[in-house]
Design an enzyme around this catalytic site. Structure first.
Site, PDB file in Angstrom:
ATOM      1  N   HIS A  17       0.842  -1.206   0.000  1.00 51.49           N
ATOM      2  CA  HIS A  17       0.000   0.000   0.000  1.00 51.49           C
ATOM      3  C   HIS A  17       0.871   1.246   0.000  1.00 51.49           C
ATOM      4  O   HIS A  17       2.103   1.158  -0.054  1.00 51.49           O
ATOM      5  CB  HIS A  17      -1.055  -0.026   1.108  1.00 51.49           C
ATOM      6  CG  HIS A  17      -0.515   0.114   2.497  1.00 51.49           C
ATOM      7  ND1 HIS A  17       0.168   1.223   2.934  1.00 51.49           N
ATOM      8  CD2 HIS A  17      -0.583  -0.707   3.562  1.00 51.49           C
ATOM      9  CE1 HIS A  17       0.495   1.079   4.189  1.00 51.49           C
ATOM     10  NE2 HIS A  17       0.064  -0.100   4.605  1.00 51.49           N
ATOM     11  N   HIS A  20       4.010   1.777   2.146  1.00 51.79           N
ATOM     12  CA  HIS A  20       5.233   1.106   1.695  1.00 51.79           C
ATOM     13  C   HIS A  20       5.881   1.909   0.564  1.00 51.79           C
ATOM     14  O   HIS A  20       7.093   2.109   0.538  1.00 51.79           O
ATOM     15  CB  HIS A  20       4.923  -0.303   1.194  1.00 51.79           C
ATOM     16  CG  HIS A  20       4.180  -1.146   2.178  1.00 51.79           C
ATOM     17  ND1 HIS A  20       3.020  -1.813   1.869  1.00 51.79           N
ATOM     18  CD2 HIS A  20       4.418  -1.400   3.489  1.00 51.79           C
ATOM     19  CE1 HIS A  20       2.592  -2.460   2.941  1.00 51.79           C
ATOM     20  NE2 HIS A  20       3.412  -2.222   3.937  1.00 51.79           N
ATOM     21  N   CYS A 125       0.750  -9.173  20.526  1.00 53.25           N
ATOM     22  CA  CYS A 125      -0.049  -8.817  19.345  1.00 53.25           C
ATOM     23  C   CYS A 125       0.445  -9.651  18.174  1.00 53.25           C
ATOM     24  O   CYS A 125       1.589  -9.491  17.737  1.00 53.25           O
ATOM     25  CB  CYS A 125       0.075  -7.330  18.997  1.00 53.25           C
ATOM     26  SG  CYS A 125      -0.693  -6.956  17.390  1.00 53.25           S
ATOM     27  N   CYS A 128       1.670  -7.439  15.158  1.00 52.95           N
ATOM     28  CA  CYS A 128       2.997  -6.821  15.312  1.00 52.95           C
ATOM     29  C   CYS A 128       4.065  -7.891  15.489  1.00 52.95           C
ATOM     30  O   CYS A 128       5.246  -7.606  15.359  1.00 52.95           O
ATOM     31  CB  CYS A 128       3.089  -5.960  16.562  1.00 52.95           C
ATOM     32  SG  CYS A 128       2.084  -4.502  16.576  1.00 52.95           S
ATOM     33  N   CYS A 143      -4.005  -3.591  21.209  1.00 50.40           N
ATOM     34  CA  CYS A 143      -2.719  -3.178  20.638  1.00 50.40           C
ATOM     35  C   CYS A 143      -2.760  -1.682  20.299  1.00 50.40           C
ATOM     36  O   CYS A 143      -3.710  -1.227  19.665  1.00 50.40           O
ATOM     37  CB  CYS A 143      -2.450  -3.979  19.372  1.00 50.40           C
ATOM     38  SG  CYS A 143      -1.080  -3.313  18.408  1.00 50.40           S
ATOM     39  N   HIS A 146      -2.604  -1.747  16.168  1.00 48.02           N
ATOM     40  CA  HIS A 146      -3.665  -2.400  15.395  1.00 48.02           C
ATOM     41  C   HIS A 146      -5.026  -2.341  16.072  1.00 48.02           C
ATOM     42  O   HIS A 146      -6.042  -2.682  15.458  1.00 48.02           O
ATOM     43  CB  HIS A 146      -3.290  -3.855  15.102  1.00 48.02           C
ATOM     44  CG  HIS A 146      -2.053  -3.958  14.257  1.00 48.02           C
ATOM     45  ND1 HIS A 146      -0.812  -4.183  14.770  1.00 48.02           N
ATOM     46  CD2 HIS A 146      -1.887  -3.817  12.919  1.00 48.02           C
ATOM     47  CE1 HIS A 146       0.076  -4.187  13.791  1.00 48.02           C
ATOM     48  NE2 HIS A 146      -0.544  -3.958  12.662  1.00 48.02           N
ATOM     49  N   LYS A 296      -3.893   6.511  10.938  1.00 50.19           N
ATOM     50  CA  LYS A 296      -2.849   5.870  10.139  1.00 50.19           C
ATOM     51  C   LYS A 296      -3.495   5.015   9.059  1.00 50.19           C
ATOM     52  O   LYS A 296      -4.393   4.231   9.331  1.00 50.19           O
ATOM     53  CB  LYS A 296      -1.986   4.982  11.036  1.00 50.19           C
ATOM     54  CG  LYS A 296      -0.859   4.301  10.278  1.00 50.19           C
ATOM     55  CD  LYS A 296      -0.191   3.212  11.106  1.00 50.19           C
ATOM     56  CE  LYS A 296       0.837   2.472  10.261  1.00 50.19           C
ATOM     57  NZ  LYS A 296       1.155   1.142  10.765  1.00 50.19           N
ATOM     58  N   LYS A 299      -4.468  -1.264   6.138  1.00 48.67           N
ATOM     59  CA  LYS A 299      -5.400  -2.196   5.544  1.00 48.67           C
ATOM     60  C   LYS A 299      -6.519  -2.532   6.536  1.00 48.67           C
ATOM     61  O   LYS A 299      -7.693  -2.550   6.184  1.00 48.67           O
ATOM     62  CB  LYS A 299      -4.609  -3.462   5.189  1.00 48.67           C
ATOM     63  CG  LYS A 299      -5.292  -4.341   4.221  1.00 48.67           C
ATOM     64  CD  LYS A 299      -4.798  -4.084   2.805  1.00 48.67           C
ATOM     65  CE  LYS A 299      -5.663  -4.886   1.853  1.00 48.67           C
ATOM     66  NZ  LYS A 299      -5.620  -4.421   0.508  1.00 48.67           N
TER      67      LYS A 299
HETATM   68  N1  MSP Z   1       8.317  -6.146   8.463  1.00 42.49           N
HETATM   69  C1  MSP Z   1       8.381  -5.042   9.349  1.00 42.49           C
HETATM   70  C2  MSP Z   1       9.673  -4.276   9.168  1.00 42.49           C
HETATM   71  C3  MSP Z   1      10.910  -5.077   9.340  1.00 42.49           C
HETATM   72  S1  MSP Z   1      12.337  -4.140   9.009  1.00 42.49           S
HETATM   73  C4  MSP Z   1      13.610  -5.091   9.507  1.00 42.49           C
HETATM   74  C5  MSP Z   1       7.198  -4.124   9.096  1.00 42.49           C
HETATM   75  N2  MSP Z   1       6.590  -4.254   7.918  1.00 42.49           N
HETATM   76  S2  MSP Z   1       5.309  -3.433   7.460  1.00 42.49           S
HETATM   77  O1  MSP Z   1       5.042  -3.881   6.124  1.00 42.49           O
HETATM   78  O2  MSP Z   1       4.267  -3.566   8.401  1.00 42.49           O
HETATM   79  O3  MSP Z   1       5.696  -1.938   7.480  1.00 42.49           O
HETATM   80  C6  MSP Z   1       6.802  -1.507   6.767  1.00 42.49           C
HETATM   81  C7  MSP Z   1       6.973  -0.012   6.834  1.00 42.49           C
HETATM   82  O4  MSP Z   1       5.863   0.624   6.261  1.00 42.49           O
HETATM   83  C8  MSP Z   1       7.129   0.525   8.247  1.00 42.49           C
HETATM   84  O5  MSP Z   1       8.190   1.460   8.247  1.00 42.49           O
HETATM   85  C9  MSP Z   1       5.856   1.225   8.501  1.00 42.49           C
HETATM   86  O6  MSP Z   1       6.035   2.321   9.337  1.00 42.49           O
HETATM   87  C10 MSP Z   1       5.515   1.684   7.091  1.00 42.49           C
HETATM   88  N3  MSP Z   1       4.126   2.002   7.008  1.00 42.49           N
HETATM   89  C11 MSP Z   1       3.067   1.165   7.099  1.00 42.49           C
HETATM   90  N4  MSP Z   1       1.934   1.930   7.080  1.00 42.49           N
HETATM   91  C12 MSP Z   1       2.269   3.236   7.004  1.00 42.49           C
HETATM   92  C13 MSP Z   1       1.577   4.426   6.828  1.00 42.49           C
HETATM   93  N5  MSP Z   1       0.278   4.494   6.830  1.00 42.49           N
HETATM   94  N6  MSP Z   1       2.307   5.553   6.622  1.00 42.49           N
HETATM   95  C14 MSP Z   1       3.672   5.536   6.483  1.00 42.49           C
HETATM   96  N7  MSP Z   1       4.346   4.434   6.637  1.00 42.49           N
HETATM   97  C15 MSP Z   1       3.686   3.321   7.145  1.00 42.49           C
HETATM   98  O7  MSP Z   1       6.907  -3.313   9.933  1.00 42.49           O
END
Ligand code: MSP
Length: 501
Positions: A17, A20, A125, A128, A143, A146, A296, A299
């Site tokens: 999304h 990322h 969680c 997480c 959490c 979440h 935030k 999904k």
């Molecule tokens: N897999 C772990 C990270 C491991 S790094 C050794 C993880 N994955 S994640 O897919 O949930 O999130 C990855 C990144 O995307 C995180 O930095 C998280 O902060 C970022 N984002 C997820 N949703 C977000 C927003 N809505 N806004 C900005 N970034 C956010 O955590």
């Protein structure tokens, strides 16, 4: 100068999304800029595939974890080129080479005496893949991220002696004050350490989907240890037959979202110290993209803006520009399709795109398509003099939004210059021919120079424009505003940012 930049690796329990895409784009802007400056860059992104969140999501869909991981990893892998991200490697934590190296590093941690077996009990969680401490839990045992109800877990674990790193971490924070950026996140991480560190769980017994603990094969490593090590392991096998570790380790910048601060700024350096490895130079923490509801984007809350939809409607450059421009890197910001449209129309189409089309059209109309090789306007040049240096200082601090502000001020300066000089009036006055030459040379030169600095942000559009100006070189040295017009012939240019329905 080596420059090693990473994004977090993304969980494959869901699809990519905009959150990322945001980190990947910001990392790409920095990587591209450093390459312009001739630095030796390595840019890493990838997927985090083990652990409970992925296993649970797979089982809920009647799949084996591996099948879900393969399916979603492909989507993340495909996202990078769609964003025009120039990552040098894409790591998957299910790569054999990664898993082998995780075992080697953590075996060293074990041999160094930083592990022990014990019982863990706490609020967990599964999304997480993390135990929560009492003071972060929301009302109703939920959490904080979440908002789902936490589970009470008790299990036999291997523990990591995080507490042994209390003093070394305090010292790290004292000596490397820019270890965590921006400053308020440095304070947050430091406060967490100063509260007193407790040992943390290093392995899980119930779970099969992970990297086996080499000294106790009934356990797999806790997914975060496996995941964090990606930044290190990738360098060992990204280039077959070549080990890049000596060249790029430690990382210059880990970019992360603020929800994973504790893992990257506390657990990660401690783990590296336990394995006797150098710690990263900087962890830069960005904010959250918020949905229209101000929460935030995620999904599970159903308030996501789909990056593929933005790309389809407005193009990749527009998405890149919009995200970096609208959500200051380091702060939270709301995003939405309306705001994308406003930035697209007002700034990309009207300010930059129009400037480009007008400049080229005027050179064609008034000077047969040749940029006059006359001296450029000294006063206008002054507005550009410090720009390349300013931009690189700010990007050294990983502030792509601030750097874009500085660049955009010059785009606006050029638009004002067009209005001030009114070339269409000069063209009617034969005595103003010299002034018209100077005006066109200066405009074309300003547009070219500013575009070199914009290249990391909107690469495809800048490449089209620079080709039309017959000046495709985007190296940093070319961001200098020249004292003379180029004398080169321009080509017609389709609108860079056409009107959308
Ligand atoms: N897999 C772990 C990270 C491991 S790094 C050794 C993880 N994955 S994640 O897919 O949930 O999130 C990855 C990144 O995307 C995180 O930095 C998280 O902060 C970022 N984002 C997820 N949703 C977000 C927003 N809505 N806004 C900005 N970034 C956010 O955590």
């Amino acid at each position: 100068m080596p420059f090693y930049i990473t994004t977090p690796i993304y969980y494959v329990n869901a699809q990519p999304h905009l959150g990322h895409a945001y980190t990947t784009i910001a990392a790409d802007v920095l990587a591209r800029h450093m390459r312009q400056r001739g630095q030796d860059v390595f840019f890493l992104t990838g997927t985090d595939e083990h652990g409970e969140p992925v296993a649970d999501a797979a089982h809920a869909q009647g799949l084996e974890p591996r099948a879900l991981a393969d399916r979603n990893a492909e989507k993340f892998k495909a996202l990078a080129p769609q964003l025009e991200a120039t990552n040098d490697f894409f790591i998957r934590t299910t790569d054999e080479e990664h898993m082998k190296r995780v075992q080697d590093v953590l075996q060293r941690v074990h041999d160094n005496g930083y592990t022990y077996k014990g019982i863990y009990e706490g609020w967990y969680c599964p999304r997480c893949a993390d135990f929560k401490v009492e003071n972060e839990i929301l009302e109703g045992n939920r959490c904080p991220i979440h908002e789902i109800v936490l589970e009470r877990h008790q299990e036999e674990n291997w523990f990591f002696r995080l507490s042994a790193f209390q003093k070394p971490l305090e010292q790290l924070f004292d000596e490397q004050r820019d270890f965590v950026m921006p400053g308020h996140h440095y304070n947050e991480a430091r406060a967490f350490i100063l509260q007193g560190l407790q040992d943390i769980s290093l392995s899980r017994k119930r779970l099969k989907w992970g990297v086996t603990v080499p000294w106790d094969p009934d356990h797999v490593f806790y997914v975060w240890f496996d995941a964090l090590l990606n930044y290190y392991t990738a360098l060992g096998y990204a280039r077959p037959g070549e080990d890049l570790t000596g060249r790029f380790w430690p990382a210059t910048y880990h970019l992360i979202g603020k929800d994973i601060l504790k893992f990257h700024t506390v657990f990660w350096p401690a783990m590296l110290m336990a394995a006797e490895l150098p710690v990263p130079e900087h962890v830069f923490v960005h904010g959250f993209l918020l949905g229209a509801d101000g929460r935030k984007m995620s999904k599970s809350l159903g308030n996501v803006l789909d990056p593929f939809e933005v790309i389809e409607q407005y193009g990749t450059d527009a998405l890149r520009f919009y995200l970096v421009r609208d959500v200051a890197f380091g702060s939270d910001g709301s995003v939405g399709m309306d705001a994308v449209r406003v930035r697209y129309e007002a700034e990309l189409a009207n300010e930059y795109g129009n400037l480009a089309s007008r400049t080229i059209a005027m050179v064609q109309r008034y000077r047969d398509g040749v940029i006059p090789a006359v001296a450029t306007d000294v006063e206008l040049a002054r507005a550009f003099e410090v720009l390349p240096a300013e931009v690189s200082v700010v990007l050294d601090r990983a502030e792509p939004t601030r750097a874009l502000d500085l660049i955009w001020e010059r785009v606006r300066r050029l638009n004002r210059y067009v209005e001030e000089r009114a070339p269409w009036q000069l063209a009617r006055d034969p005595e103003a021919a010299g002034k018209l030459d100077e005006t066109l040379a200066s405009l074309a030169e300003g547009l070219r120079a500013v575009s070199v600095l914009l290249h990391p942000y909107i690469p495809a559009s800048v490449e089209k424009l620079l080709l039309a100006l017959d000046a495709p070189d985007v190296s940093y040295a070319r961001a200098i505003f020249a004292e003379r017009g180029s004398g080169l012939s321009v080509q017609s240019l389709e609108p860079l940012f056409p009107k959308r329905a």
